[in-house]
Design a protein around this motif. Structure first.
Motif, PDB file in Angstrom:
ATOM      1  N   PHE A  34       0.834  -1.206   0.000  1.00 36.13           N
ATOM      2  CA  PHE A  34       0.000   0.000   0.000  1.00 36.13           C
ATOM      3  C   PHE A  34       0.865   1.252   0.000  1.00 36.13           C
ATOM      4  CE2 PHE A  34      -4.645  -0.195   0.593  1.00 36.13           C
ATOM      5  CZ  PHE A  34      -4.818  -1.541   0.319  1.00 36.13           C
ATOM      6  N   VAL A  35       1.857   1.254   0.883  1.00 37.98           N
ATOM      7  CA  VAL A  35       2.735   2.425   0.988  1.00 37.98           C
ATOM      8  C   VAL A  35       3.430   2.686  -0.348  1.00 37.98           C
ATOM      9  CG1 VAL A  35       4.842   3.290   2.067  1.00 37.98           C
ATOM     10  CG2 VAL A  35       3.079   2.182   3.463  1.00 37.98           C
ATOM     11  N   LEU A  36       3.916   1.629  -0.966  1.00 42.85           N
ATOM     12  CA  LEU A  36       4.628   1.799  -2.240  1.00 42.85           C
ATOM     13  C   LEU A  36       3.690   2.327  -3.319  1.00 42.85           C
ATOM     14  CD1 LEU A  36       6.867  -1.379  -2.173  1.00 42.85           C
ATOM     15  CD2 LEU A  36       7.649   0.986  -2.208  1.00 42.85           C
ATOM     16  N   THR A  37       2.435   1.898  -3.291  1.00 46.30           N
ATOM     17  CA  THR A  37       1.484   2.407  -4.287  1.00 46.30           C
ATOM     18  C   THR A  37       1.272   3.901  -4.097  1.00 46.30           C
ATOM     19  OG1 THR A  37       0.409   0.256  -4.205  1.00 46.30           O
ATOM     20  CG2 THR A  37      -0.779   2.030  -5.300  1.00 46.30           C
ATOM     21  N   PHE A  38       1.128   4.308  -2.826  1.00 49.35           N
ATOM     22  CA  PHE A  38       1.004   5.746  -2.576  1.00 49.35           C
ATOM     23  C   PHE A  38       2.252   6.480  -3.031  1.00 49.35           C
ATOM     24  CE2 PHE A  38      -2.503   4.492   0.149  1.00 49.35           C
ATOM     25  CZ  PHE A  38      -3.399   5.526  -0.070  1.00 49.35           C
ATOM     26  N   LEU A  39       3.391   5.879  -2.789  1.00 47.76           N
ATOM     27  CA  LEU A  39       4.662   6.480  -3.188  1.00 47.76           C
ATOM     28  C   LEU A  39       4.697   6.687  -4.697  1.00 47.76           C
ATOM     29  CD1 LEU A  39       6.898   7.141  -1.198  1.00 47.76           C
ATOM     30  CD2 LEU A  39       8.149   5.156  -2.032  1.00 47.76           C
ATOM     31  N   THR A  40       4.206   5.698  -5.439  1.00 43.96           N
ATOM     32  CA  THR A  40       4.156   5.812  -6.895  1.00 43.96           C
ATOM     33  C   THR A  40       3.354   7.038  -7.296  1.00 43.96           C
ATOM     34  OG1 THR A  40       4.044   3.403  -6.921  1.00 43.96           O
ATOM     35  CG2 THR A  40       3.625   4.526  -8.998  1.00 43.96           C
ATOM     36  N   ILE A  41       2.222   7.222  -6.635  1.00 38.65           N
ATOM     37  CA  ILE A  41       1.345   8.335  -6.986  1.00 38.65           C
ATOM     38  C   ILE A  41       1.987   9.667  -6.622  1.00 38.65           C
ATOM     39  CG2 ILE A  41      -0.844   9.422  -6.384  1.00 38.65           C
ATOM     40  CD1 ILE A  41      -0.946   7.047  -8.351  1.00 38.65           C
ATOM     41  N   ILE A  42       2.617   9.707  -5.437  1.00 39.13           N
ATOM     42  CA  ILE A  42       3.292  10.955  -5.044  1.00 39.13           C
ATOM     43  C   ILE A  42       4.359  11.309  -6.070  1.00 39.13           C
ATOM     44  CG2 ILE A  42       4.782  11.990  -3.285  1.00 39.13           C
ATOM     45  CD1 ILE A  42       3.285  10.181  -1.244  1.00 39.13           C
ATOM     46  N   ALA A  43       5.125  10.294  -6.478  1.00 38.54           N
ATOM     47  CA  ALA A  43       6.162  10.536  -7.484  1.00 38.54           C
ATOM     48  C   ALA A  43       5.538  11.017  -8.779  1.00 38.54           C
ATOM     49  CB  ALA A  43       6.958   9.257  -7.716  1.00 38.54           C
ATOM     50  N   HIS A  44       4.368  10.478  -9.103  1.00 37.81           N
ATOM     51  CA  HIS A  44       3.709  10.851 -10.357  1.00 37.81           C
ATOM     52  C   HIS A  44       3.246  12.303 -10.313  1.00 37.81           C
ATOM     53  CE1 HIS A  44       1.416  10.495 -14.002  1.00 37.81           C
ATOM     54  NE2 HIS A  44       0.318  10.856 -13.377  1.00 37.81           N
ATOM     55  N   VAL A  45       2.711  12.710  -9.174  1.00 36.66           N
ATOM     56  CA  VAL A  45       2.183  14.070  -9.067  1.00 36.66           C
ATOM     57  C   VAL A  45       3.296  15.108  -9.220  1.00 36.66           C
ATOM     58  CG1 VAL A  45       1.044  15.691  -7.503  1.00 36.66           C
ATOM     59  CG2 VAL A  45       0.209  13.347  -7.682  1.00 36.66           C
ATOM     60  N   PHE A  46       4.460  14.745  -8.711  1.00 33.80           N
ATOM     61  CA  PHE A  46       5.570  15.710  -8.785  1.00 33.80           C
ATOM     62  C   PHE A  46       6.519  15.427  -9.941  1.00 33.80           C
ATOM     63  CE2 PHE A  46       4.266  15.826  -4.321  1.00 33.80           C
ATOM     64  CZ  PHE A  46       4.024  17.180  -4.193  1.00 33.80           C
ATOM     65  N   LYS A  47       6.056  14.723 -10.947  1.00 33.33           N
ATOM     66  CA  LYS A  47       7.018  14.251 -11.936  1.00 33.33           C
ATOM     67  C   LYS A  47       7.528  15.369 -12.844  1.00 33.33           C
ATOM     68  CE  LYS A  47       4.332  12.525 -15.865  1.00 33.33           C
ATOM     69  NZ  LYS A  47       4.096  11.325 -16.663  1.00 33.33           N
ATOM     70  N   ALA A  48       6.865  16.524 -12.823  1.00 35.06           N
ATOM     71  CA  ALA A  48       7.333  17.634 -13.650  1.00 35.06           C
ATOM     72  C   ALA A  48       8.767  18.012 -13.298  1.00 35.06           C
ATOM     73  CB  ALA A  48       6.407  18.826 -13.465  1.00 35.06           C
ATOM     74  N   HIS A  49       9.197  17.703 -12.068  1.00 32.90           N
ATOM     75  CA  HIS A  49      10.515  18.123 -11.613  1.00 32.90           C
ATOM     76  C   HIS A  49      11.642  17.236 -12.121  1.00 32.90           C
ATOM     77  CE1 HIS A  49       8.640  21.035  -9.019  1.00 32.90           C
ATOM     78  NE2 HIS A  49       7.844  20.082  -8.547  1.00 32.90           N
ATOM     79  N   TYR A  50      11.323  16.032 -12.520  1.00 32.04           N
ATOM     80  CA  TYR A  50      12.401  15.111 -12.941  1.00 32.04           C
ATOM     81  C   TYR A  50      11.897  14.226 -14.069  1.00 32.04           C
ATOM     82  CZ  TYR A  50       9.657  12.513  -9.571  1.00 32.04           C
ATOM     83  OH  TYR A  50       8.623  11.944  -8.893  1.00 32.04           O
ATOM     84  N   LEU A  51      11.412  14.877 -15.114  1.00 33.19           N
ATOM     85  CA  LEU A  51      10.681  14.185 -16.156  1.00 33.19           C
ATOM     86  C   LEU A  51      11.386  12.960 -16.706  1.00 33.19           C
ATOM     87  CD1 LEU A  51       7.943  14.695 -16.978  1.00 33.19           C
ATOM     88  CD2 LEU A  51       8.709  16.205 -18.821  1.00 33.19           C
ATOM     89  N   SER A  52      12.709  13.124 -16.941  1.00 31.19           N
ATOM     90  CA  SER A  52      13.401  12.023 -17.611  1.00 31.19           C
ATOM     91  C   SER A  52      13.534  10.806 -16.693  1.00 31.19           C
ATOM     92  CB  SER A  52      14.774  12.487 -18.077  1.00 31.19           C
ATOM     93  OG  SER A  52      15.505  12.945 -16.960  1.00 31.19           O
ATOM     94  N   LEU A  53      13.456  11.064 -15.378  1.00 33.62           N
ATOM     95  CA  LEU A  53      13.638   9.946 -14.439  1.00 33.62           C
ATOM     96  C   LEU A  53      12.319   9.245 -14.110  1.00 33.62           C
ATOM     97  CD1 LEU A  53      16.236  11.268 -11.845  1.00 33.62           C
ATOM     98  CD2 LEU A  53      16.500   9.381 -13.443  1.00 33.62           C
ATOM     99  N   ALA A  54      11.212   9.910 -14.479  1.00 36.60           N
ATOM    100  CA  ALA A  54       9.908   9.424 -14.024  1.00 36.60           C
ATOM    101  C   ALA A  54       9.655   7.940 -14.327  1.00 36.60           C
ATOM    102  CB  ALA A  54       8.807  10.279 -14.622  1.00 36.60           C
ATOM    103  N   PRO A  55       9.912   7.493 -15.564  1.00 40.64           N
ATOM    104  CA  PRO A  55       9.637   6.083 -15.840  1.00 40.64           C
ATOM    105  C   PRO A  55      10.457   5.149 -14.958  1.00 40.64           C
ATOM    106  CG  PRO A  55      10.141   7.257 -17.879  1.00 40.64           C
ATOM    107  CD  PRO A  55      10.409   8.194 -16.761  1.00 40.64           C
ATOM    108  N   PHE A  56      11.710   5.539 -14.709  1.00 38.94           N
ATOM    109  CA  PHE A  56      12.563   4.657 -13.913  1.00 38.94           C
ATOM    110  C   PHE A  56      12.059   4.550 -12.483  1.00 38.94           C
ATOM    111  CE2 PHE A  56      15.184   6.241 -17.367  1.00 38.94           C
ATOM    112  CZ  PHE A  56      15.610   5.047 -17.911  1.00 38.94           C
TER     113      PHE A  56
END
Lengths: 115, 223, 533
Positions: A34-56
Motif C-alpha cells: 500500500f505504501v509503495l502504491t502511494f509512493l508511486t502516486i506521489i512521485a507521479h504528481v511531482f514528476k514535472a521536476h524530474y521528467l526524464s527519471l519518471a519512468p525509472f
C-alpha cells in the motif's frame, strides 16, 4: 536443466511440513505494498521536476512491489529452488524476445521508398 | 491409470509415492503454467515498449485520456485482494477454514469491484468515441472537446484495450476459480494437510496482481 | 502392485467409451496415434495434389492444370502446411511415442497429471476440428505462417484458423508441462537424470521448448485476431504498426517449434541406433546435453527466417552467426551416432533402415541449413524451392523417417504383435527413394531460381518438376505399404515377446503390451540405459 539436482532435495523433504508464513508477515507485506502504491502516486504528481527519471522511478517501485508479491504472497521465498528457477526462466526468455526485437527495430537504416 | 489411495487422510494418486510427492509435483505444474502466463503477457509488454519508444508523443496523447485515480484505486483493490488471497491459504494452513472462506469471499468481491471500475473506465471511453484501432471515432472525440492529434492514436488504444482486456479476462477467470475453491472449502474438502487447489488458484491470482502492478504505471503514469 | 491381473492395457477396460475417458497414458497415446494418422493422410493427399498441379506448367485451363486456379492452389498449400505442422509433426512424436514411452522409460506408472493428459487430447481435437472446419467455412490462403498484413485483409475465416492454432498451442503447452513434471518428479528409484534413455532426454528438451515458446505464439495469434476484428494497428503499417514485428513474434515461437519437431526425432534415432548396433551408445552425456543445447540455442536464432524481411542488417548478422551455432550440438549427435555404429553388430531391420535413412537425409537437410544461414546466400535462395527442399529434408526426411522408424521399433511393445519385416522394408525403400527423387531436384530448382508457393512456373523448370512429382507418387506408395504393414501387423501379426530386439531400456523389461500399471514390480534402476556387452 538447472533444476535437476533438486530432485534429491524434494525427496529428503518428503515428510517436511510446508512452511507457514505468520499472519504478521502478510500484514507487513500488504502494508508495504500500500505504501509503495502511494509512493508511486506521489512521485507521479511531482514528476514535472524530474521528467526524464519518471519512468525509472515508476517501474523501480513496481519492481519492488513485484518482488514483495512474488517472495511472500506467492511464497517463492520458501518454495523449492527449482520452482524459482522455472519462474525465472519465463522472465529470461521474455528478455530474449525483447532484446532481439529491439535490436532490429532500432538499427534499421531508414530507407526512402523505391517505388 | 486413475486409482488412488488415502494416506494420512489425503487422497494420493497411485503414481505418487506420498502426500508430499503429489504436492510438490502439483506445485511444479502450477509454476510451469505461470511461466506461460508471464510469456504471454510479456509479448504485449514488448510490443508496447517498442511502439512507445517509436511514437512517444502519440502514446502521451493516449495516456492523457486515462484517469490515474481510477487506476490507483484499482491497484489498491487488487493488492488488497492479493492480501486476502494469501490469508485464504494461511487460514487453511492453521486449520480455520471458516475464516479462509471469508478471506476468499472478500477476494472475489475485490475482483468484482475491480471489474466494475474497469467497466466505468471502458464505458466512459466508448462514450467519447475512444475505441481500439481503426474503430476510434475522431468526430465523436472532437464533439466531446478532445480532437484527436495523432492519426494513429488508435494503436495506443489497441494496446490499452488488449492489455487491460486480457488482464480483465484473467480477473474474471480468477474470480471463477476462487469461487470454485471457496465452495470446495465450504464443503470441508480442505485441511491443513491438503489445500493444493487453493494454493494453485492463489498463485494464479497473484500473477494477475503482478501483471497489474506493471500495467498500472505503463498505461496510466508513463505517458 | 506386485499382484497385477496381468491383463494388458488394451483389454483392461472393455468398450469403446472406456478409450475416450481413459486416463492411462498408453491409451491416450493410442488416441493421438489414430487422430494424427488421420491428419497425416489428409495432409498427404494435399501434398500429392500440389505436386500433381506442378507436374507441368499451365498451358491452358485444360492442359497442365489440375487445380481450378491459383486461389485453390494457395488454399491447398495452406492446409498442407498447417495440417502437417500443427497436427502431424508437432504432436507426432511427443504426443504418441512420448506419451506412451516416457513414463515407461523412467519407470513411472503414469505421467504426472493423467487428467490433464486426456484434456490435452480433447483440446487438441477441438483445435484440429476448428482448423479443418475453416475448410468448409471459407478456405484460407495465408500459408501456415499467417504473415501480416496479408492475413489481416484476406478471406474471412483467418480468425477461426487462428483460434484453432491457439487452441492446439494450448494443448501443446499442457503436454509439455506434463512431461517436464513427469521427468522431474516421477523417475523410479535409481533413475537419475543421467540414467534416463536418450529418447526421454529428447522429449524432455522438447517439453521445455513447448512450455517456453508456445505462449508467445498464443499472444501473437491473439493480437492477429484483434488486428482483424478491431484493426488495433500493431502489425499494420497503416497505423504505423510493424509487420516485421509480427514475424519476430511468430518466429520466436516457430523457430523453437522447428526443434519441437526435430528433437524428439533425434531421440528416437538414438534409441534405434544403439539397439540395432547392439552396442552401448557412444557419448551418452554429450547426446543428452546436446538436446538441451539445441533447445537453448533455438531461442536465439529465429531471425534467420527474416533475412529479406526488412529486418536490420545488424540483427541479420547476429542471427546469422548464432544460427551457425546450431550446427554444433547437431553435429555432436551425428558423430556420436556414427561412432556408435562403428564396429557394432548392425542388424538391418526396418527401424534401423529408417534410422540410417534419417542420418543420411538429415545430414543433407542440416548442411543446407547452414548454407541458408549465410545471409548473402540466403538473399538468393530465400523463397525459392531450395528452402522448400531444405525444410522437407529436415521435417520429412528427419522427423517423418524417425516417426516411422519409431513406430516399427515400438510396435511390438505398443500392440503386443510383430509386424511383417518384409513389407516394412519395402515401405522404407519406396519412401527413401521417393523422398530423394521428390526433393533433391527441388534444391536444383531453387538454385536456378524457381520461387516457392507459386501455382505455375516457366517451361525451363518442367523436367525437374516432373521428376519431383513422380517421386511424390513413390512416397505415396511407400506409405501405403507402411499402412498395410501396420494393419496387417495389428490383425494377424504373431504375438510379440517382451523384448524382441534385446533392448536394454526399461520399457522392454515389462510385458508386451504392458499392463495398466506398466510394471508388475516397481523397477529399481542400478545402471545406465544402454549397457550392451
Amino acid at each position: 536443466m538447472a533444476n535437476n539436482h533438486n530432485h534429491s532435495h524434494s525427496d529428503h523433504g518428503a515428510h517436511a511440513e510446508p512452511h507457514v508464513t505468520p499472519l504478521r508477515t502478510y500484514l507487513n507485506v500488504g502494508a508495504a505494498l500500500f505504501v509503495l502504491t502511494f509512493l508511486t502516486i506521489i512521485a507521479h504528481v511531482f514528476k514535472a521536476h524530474y521528467l526524464s527519471l519518471a519512468p525509472f522511478i515508476a517501474f523501480g517501485i513496481a519492481a519492488v512491489k513485484a518482488f514483495l508479491v512474488m517472495a511472500w504472497f506467492m511464497h517463492l521465498k520458501y518454495d523449492e529452488p527449482s520452482n524459482r528457477v522455472i519462474f525465472a526462466l519465463g522472465f529470461f526468455f521474455l528478455a530474449v524476445l525483447f532484446a532481439f526485437s529491439i535490436i532490429d527495430i532500432f538499427t534499421r537504416v531508414p530507407q526512402g521508398t523505391v517505388l | 491409470m486413475s486409482t488412488s489411495r488415502l494416506i494420512n487422510g489425503v487422497e494420493v494418486a497411485s503414481h505418487f509415492r506420498d502426500v508430499h510427492h503429489q504436492y510438490s509435483s502439483n506445485k511444479e505444474g502450477i509454476w510451469l503454467f505461470m511461466v506461460t502466463e508471464i510469456l504471454m503477457f510479456g509479448g504485449l509488454f514488448v510490443g508496447y515498449i517498442i511502439f512507445h519508444s517509436l511514437y512517444p508523443e502519440m502514446f502521451a496523447e493516449g495516456a492523457s485520456y486515462l484517469d490515474w485515480k481510477m487506476g490507483f484505486v484499482n491497484t489498491l483493490v487488487l493488492i488488497f485482494s492479493s492480501f486476502t488471497m494469501a490469508l485464504g491459504i494461511y487460514y487453511n494452513q492453521v486449520g480455520q477454514p471458516k475464516r479462509a472462506t471469508w478471506a476468499l469471499a472478500i477476494t472475489v468481491l475485490c475482483g468484482a469491484i475491480f471489474m466494475v471500475i474497469k467497466y466505468f473506465e471502458y464505458t466512459h471511453k466508448f462514450h467519447m468515441g475512444i475505441f481500439p484501432g481503426n474503430l476510434i471515432n475522431p468526430e465523436m472525440m472532437a464533439e466531446h472537446g478532445h480532437p484527436m492529434q495523432h492519426s494513429n492514436l488508435g494503436m495506443y488504444f489497441g494496446f490499452y484495450y488488449c492489455m487491460s482486456g486480457l488482464h480483465g479476462i484473467h480477473v474474471l477467470i480468477g474470480m471463477g476459480l476462487i469461487t470454485w475453491v471457496m465452495i470446495r472449502n465450504m464443503k470441508g474438502e480442505f485441511s491443513p494437510k491438503y489445500y493444493t487447489p487453493i494454493e494453485g488458484v492463489g498463485i494464479f491470482w497473484h500473477i494477475v496482481d503482478l501483471i497489474w502492478i506493471f500495467l498500472f504505471p505503463l498505461l496510466y503514469l508513463v505517458g | 502392485m506386485g499382484h497385477s491381473s496381468g491383463k494388458s492395457y488394451i483389454y483392461e477396460e472393455p468398450g469403446l467409451k472406456s478409450w475416450f475417458t481413459s486416463l492411462d497414458h498408453k491409451r491416450i497415446a493410442i488416441l493421438y496415434f489414430v487422430s494424427v494418422m488421420f491428419f497425416f493422410l489428409v495432409g498427404g493427399i494435399m501434398a500429392l495434389l500440389l505436386r500433381l498441379e506442378l507436374f507441368a506448367p499451365n498451358v491452358s485451363a485444360n492442359v497442365g492444370q489440375v487445380l481450378k486456379n491459383g486461389d485453390v492452389y494457395n488454399q491447398v498449400l495452406t492446409y498442407h502446411g498447417a495440417i502437417m505442422v500443427f497436427m502431424v509433426i508437432i504432436p507426432g512424436i511427443p504426443a504418441i511415442l512420448g506419451n506412451f514411452f516416457l513414463p515407461l522409460q523412467i519407470g513411472a506408472k503414469d505421467v504426472a497429471f493423467p487428467r490433464l493428459n486426456l484434456a490435452s487430447w480433447y483440446v487438441f481435437m477441438l483445435g484440429a476440428s476448428l482448423a479443418i472446419g475453416t475448410f468448409f467455412a471459407s478456405k484460407i490462403d495465408t500459408g501456415w505462417t499467417f504473415y501480416t498484413p496479408y492475413s489481416i485483409r484476406t478471406g474471412s475465416s483467418v480468425v477461426m484458423m487462428v483460434v484453432a492454432a491457439f487452441i492446439m498451442g494450448m494443448s501443446s503447452i499442457l503436454t509439455g508441462l506434463n512431461f517436464i513434471v513427469t521427468v522431474h518428479r516421477l523417475r523410479a528409484p535409481g533413475m537419475t537424470m543421467f540414467r534416463m534413455p536418450l529418447f526421454t532426454w529428447a522429449i524432455y528438451s522438447t517439453a521445455v521448448l513447448q512450455v517456453l515458446a508456445t505462449p508467445v505464439l498464443g499472444i501473437t495469434l491473439l493480437l492477429l485476431m484483434m488486428e482483424r476484428i478491431f484493426g488495433v494497428g500493431i502489425f499494420d503499417p497503416k497505423l504505423g504498426g510493424d509487420p516485421v514485428l509480427f514475424q519476430h513474434f511468430f518466429w520466436f515461437y516457430s523457430h523453437p517449434a522447428v526443434y519441437i519437431m526435430i528433437l524428439p526425432a533425434m531421440g528416437v534415432i538414438s534409441e534405434l541406433i544403439t539397439t540395432y548396433s547392439k552396442k552401448t551408445i557412444f557419448g551418452y552425456t554429450a547426446i543428452a546435453l546436446s538436446s538441451i543445447g539445441i533447445a537453448a540455442v533455438s531461442f536465439f536464432v529465429w531471425g534467420h527466417h527474416m533475412f529479406v524481411s526488412g529486418q536490420s542488417e545488424l540483427a541479420g548478422v547476429l542471427f546469422s552467426f548464432i544460427t551457425m551455432l546450431v550446427g554444433v550440438p547437431t553435429a555432436i549427435k551425428m558423430f556420436n551416432w556414427l561412432a556408435t555404429l562403428y564396429k557394432g553388430s548392425i542388424e538391418f531391420t526396418a527401424p534401423m533402415l529408417y534410422a540410417l535413412g534419417f542420418m543420411f537425409l538429415f545430414a543433407i537437410g542440416g548442411v543446407t541449413g547452414i548454407i541458408l544461414a549465410v545471409t548473402a546466400v540466403d538473399v538468393h535462395f530465400h523463397d525459392t524451392y531450395f528452402v522448400v527442399a531444405h525444410f522437407h529434408y529436415v521435417m520429412v526426411g528427419g522427423t517423418l523417417m524417425a516417426i516411422m522408424g519409431g513406430f516399427y521399433h515400438w510396435f511390438p511393445k505398443m500392440f503386443g504383435k510383430m509386424y511383417n519385416e518384409m513389407t516394412a522394408q519395402l515401405s522404407w525403400v519406396f519412401i527413401f527413394i521417393g523422398f530423394n527423387v521428390t526433393f533433391f531436384p527441388q534444391f536444383i530448382l531453387g538454385a536456378k531460381g524457381m520461387p516457392r508457393r507459386y501455382f505455375d512456373y516457366v517451361p525451363e523448370y518442367e523436367m525437374l518438376n516432373k521428376v519431383s512429382t513422380v517421386g511424390s507418387w513413390l512416397i505415396g506408395i511407400g506409405f501405403l505399404f507402411g499402412l498395410y504393414t501396420i494393419i496387417r501387423g495389428l490383425t494377424s501379426g504373431p504375438k510379440a515377446p517382451a523384448n524382441p530386439w534385446g533392448s536394454k531400456t526399461l520399457e522392454w523389461q515389462t510385458e508386451s503390451p504392458p499392463t495398466m500399471h506398466n510394471f508388475d514390480h516397481d523397477p529399481i534402476v542400478t545402471a545406465g540405459p544402454y549397457e550392451y556387452k
